[in-house]
Design an enzyme around this catalytic site. Structure first.
Site, mmCIF file in Angstrom:
data_model
loop_
_atom_site.group_PDB
_atom_site.id
_atom_site.type_symbol
_atom_site.label_atom_id
_atom_site.label_comp_id
_atom_site.label_asym_id
_atom_site.label_seq_id
_atom_site.Cartn_x
_atom_site.Cartn_y
_atom_site.Cartn_z
ATOM 1 C CG ASP A 132 34.086 -25.630 -21.065
ATOM 2 O OD1 ASP A 132 34.018 -24.520 -20.506
ATOM 3 O OD2 ASP A 132 33.180 -26.070 -21.800
ATOM 4 C CG ASP A 166 29.400 -23.314 -23.964
ATOM 5 O OD1 ASP A 166 29.877 -24.459 -23.887
ATOM 6 O OD2 ASP A 166 29.980 -22.305 -23.506
HETATM 7 C C1 DX5 Z 1 33.951 -21.964 -24.615
HETATM 8 C C2 DX5 Z 1 33.604 -22.493 -23.253
HETATM 9 C C3 DX5 Z 1 32.703 -21.722 -22.323
HETATM 10 C C4 DX5 Z 1 32.509 -20.256 -22.358
HETATM 11 C C5 DX5 Z 1 33.224 -19.458 -21.299
HETATM 12 O O1 DX5 Z 1 34.635 -22.995 -25.295
HETATM 13 O O2 DX5 Z 1 32.887 -23.685 -23.501
HETATM 14 O O3 DX5 Z 1 32.980 -22.170 -21.043
HETATM 15 O O4 DX5 Z 1 32.817 -19.691 -23.567
HETATM 16 O O5 DX5 Z 1 32.472 -18.284 -21.031
HETATM 17 P P1 DX5 Z 1 32.762 -16.865 -21.748
HETATM 18 O O6 DX5 Z 1 32.517 -17.062 -23.197
HETATM 19 O O7 DX5 Z 1 31.763 -15.917 -21.092
HETATM 20 O O8 DX5 Z 1 34.199 -16.485 -21.437
HETATM 21 ZN ZN ZN Z 2 31.490 -25.243 -22.723
#
Ligand code: DX5
Ligand code: ZN
Length: 223
Positions: free
Chosen positions: A36, A177
């Protein structure tokens, strides 16, 4: 039926022990490392600089799945050392040059993908379909881990699958995602997603090790 792909969200890993976390991902049957990238403008957060990401690649042979949550991504794409087998998702909302950005990504041998925020209509994808191998459907609002699923995104995944198939793009995969939990993934699978960004909701849930969480995730696959 496409084989379920798991893309581990690096921002949710133990940042103080990234090297060993990456090695655990490699040996746990994870398919991609989800990167990310956030610029504090497209989303109200800053995350994972190109330099840090390139350094992590020395500790992991898995393909990287970059999620560019940045304004004008065409300016940052050249700063990453992309490899064939990598995937790079660009938000349709983040540039007026979506096709140019996809072409830049493809020129590196990586696969281009288009990402949509929860409220962005699927129609934004129609004219980029020939240039992409994956659609990223944000099932939470982008920028932070630990958020809850936006309920209507399940139906959006279903409509996206139907649209892709009706236009002859059966090979384009759909990545979910956000809040890909052990409870939500079966619903997302049923709706038509085949690739899952697994973060704090599942793979990095402290109740499991990476290995046991990965095994539990694999058990969710529809056979
Ligand atoms: C959200 C991110 C993700 C994801 C993380 O912006 O792109 O990497 O939400 O995982 P969770 O939602 O399970 O914490
Ligand atoms: Zn992501």
């Amino acid at each position: 039926m496409k084989k379920m792909k798991l893309s581990a969200s690096l921002m949710c890993a133990d940042i103080l022990n990234l090297g060993s976390e990456l090695q655990k991902l490699e040996t746990s049957g994870i398919d991609y490392v989800h990167i990310d990238v956030m610029d504090g403008h497209f989303v109200p957060n800053l995350m994972l600089s190109p330099r840090l990401v390139d350094l992590t690649r020395t500790a992991c042979r898995l393909p990287y799945d970059y999620h560019l949550m940045v304004e004008r991504p065409e300016n940052i794409i050249p700063t990453f050392r992309l490899r064939p087998g990598d995937v790079v998702s660009v938000h349709a909302e983040s540039t007026v040059h979506l096709q140019r950005a996809a072409a830049m990504i493809k020129a590196t041998g990586a696969t281009a993908a288009a990402a949509l925020n929860p409220a962005t209509p699927l129609e934004f994808l129609r004219d980029i379909l020939p240039d992409i191998g994956m659609v990223l459907i944000m099932t939470v609002n982008p920028g932070f881990a630990g958020q809850k699923l936006v309920p209507q995104t399940l139906d959006k995944i279903k409509r996206c699958r139907a649209m892709l198939d009706s236009l002859g793009f059966n090979d384009i995969s759909i990545q979910a995602d956000g809040n890909c939990s052990f409870e939500n993934i079966p619903k997302m699978l049923k709706a038509g997603a085949d690739n899952f960004v697994v973060g704090s909701s599942s793979l990095f849930d402290p109740a499991y090790t990476i290995k046991t969480a990965a095994e539990k995730l694999r058990g969710l696959e529809i056979n």
